[in-house]
Design an enzyme around this catalytic site. Structure first.
Site, short mmCIF file in Angstrom:
data_model
loop_
_atom_site.label_atom_id
_atom_site.label_comp_id
_atom_site.label_asym_id
_atom_site.label_seq_id
_atom_site.Cartn_x
_atom_site.Cartn_y
_atom_site.Cartn_z
N THR A 66 0.84 -1.20 0.00
CA THR A 66 0.00 0.00 0.00
C THR A 66 0.88 1.25 0.00
O THR A 66 0.69 2.16 -0.81
CB THR A 66 -0.93 -0.01 1.23
N ARG A 115 -2.29 5.20 7.25
CA ARG A 115 -2.67 3.88 7.80
C ARG A 115 -2.49 3.95 9.31
O ARG A 115 -1.49 4.48 9.80
CB ARG A 115 -1.80 2.77 7.22
N1 CP Z 1 -2.64 -5.46 0.89
C1 CP Z 1 -1.98 -4.68 1.76
O1 CP Z 1 -2.55 -3.80 2.41
O2 CP Z 1 -0.62 -4.94 1.82
P1 CP Z 1 0.38 -4.15 2.75
O3 CP Z 1 -0.02 -4.40 4.18
O4 CP Z 1 1.74 -4.70 2.42
O5 CP Z 1 0.26 -2.68 2.44
#
Ligand code: CP
Length: 323
Positions: A66, A115
């Site tokens: 992400t 996030r």
């Molecule tokens: N799919 C996804 O959110 O992967 P990451 O946690 O690596 O960002």
């Protein structure tokens, strides 16, 4: 996991209308326009339309795809990136609140991509700033940019979004990607199969969402040929160790569902295997060479859909500009 707002909260009055916190913030028409824009960026990945724009990526939780795909998207669009991937290197480790961090970063940038481990953190951020926020995952709540790349991947592989049978397997309790996907698919008459052990079943609020929106679903504990051979999409998920309070419970359930190549022998020709990644043990490596395995291309599609989401958040539409 603690929450700081309900999973189905309304948009706050102050929220910048270009923010994306939940997939439910988007209408069907907006989702379809974003998919069209993603296709444009797949064909034109280096369109430099963000000259002079600065974007922050604030990752309070680990990420590979992400964060890196959002940052690649900004770079390919000609913008600049600031941010962090480890909050322990920031003043939040000294006790600075999320509110103050968001207000500060808003002084510097045109868009915040964030996030956070707390459910509702992105919604809260929209209440303290006028700068648009894109939720890059908040606890077990929502992951709308993942959903857009999932929709793009489904559309590309199936040629349509309507009337598909989609089987979600694994951690349906904590997996935010499946929660967002259900909400997005409400416009497209899906049939869902929810395959999970009783500890990780789809939360009641999402089953109620399906009921309220006329979405057909069945619940299963067996991941067997009956389910596999009648699916158009199988969406595997990782058991989210970081969301368990009891590590023994995690150990009990972590390896219950593993997809192996032999299990795909009677599957439909059009079946594609998706996984938001990272995988741990949910998909055996022997599936990787099967033409129905799509998860690495799915992750690649994240770049194009995130280019579209960034433009949308900044009010830029290269397709309109071309008209
Ligand atoms: N799919 C996804 O959110 O992967 P990451 O946690 O690596 O960002």
């Amino acid at each position: 996991m603690p929450k700081i707002c309900s999973n189905f909260a309304e948009k706050p009055a102050k929220m910048n209308p270009n923010s994306l916190v939940s997939i439910s913030d988007l209408t069907k028409e907006q989702m379809l326009s974003l998919l069209e824009l993603a296709r444009y960026f797949e064909e034109n990945p280096n369109h430099k339309i963000l000259d002079g724009r600065v974007v922050a990526t604030l990752f309070f939780e680990p990420s590979t795809r992400t964060r890196l795909s959002f940052e690649t998207a900004v770079n390919r669009l000609g913008g600049r990136i600031i941010g962090f991937s480890d909050a322990s290197t920031t003043s939040s480790s000294k006790g600075e609140t999320l509110k103050d961090t968001i207000i500060m970063v808003s002084n510097y940038v045109d868009l915040i991509i964030m996030r956070h481990y707390l459910e509702g953190a992105a919604r809260y951020a929209t209440e303290v700033t006028d700068v648009p926020i894109i939720n890059a995952g908040d606890g077990a709540h929502q992951h709308p940019s993942q959903t857009m790349l999932d929709l793009y991947s489904i559309y590309k592989t199936q040629g349509r979004l309507d009337n598909l049978t989609i089987t979600l397997v694994g951690d349906l309790k904590y997996g935010r990607t499946v929660h967002s996907l259900i909400m997005a698919m409400r416009y497209f008459n899906p049939t869902f199969r929810f395959v999970a052990c009783k500890e990780l079943q789809m939360p009641r609020e999402y089953l109620e969402f399906c009921d309220q929106n006329g979405i057909k679903y069945t619940e299963h504990t067996d991941f067997d040929a009956d389910v596999i051979n009648t699916s158009d999409i199988i969406y595997m998920t990782r058991v989210q160790r970081e969301r368990f309070t009891d590590i023994m419970e995690y150990e009990r359930v972590k390896d219950l569902y593993t997809l192996r190549n032999a299990m795909l022998e009677g599957s439909r020709e059009n079946l594609r295997i998706l996984h938001p990644l990272p995988r741990v043990n949910e998909i055996d490596y022997d599936v990787d060479d099967n033409p129905k395995a799509y998860y690495f291309t799915q992750a690649k599609n994240g770049l194009f859909t995130r280019q579209a989401l960034i433009c949308n958040a900044l009010g830029i539409n290269p397709l309109k500009d071309k008209e």
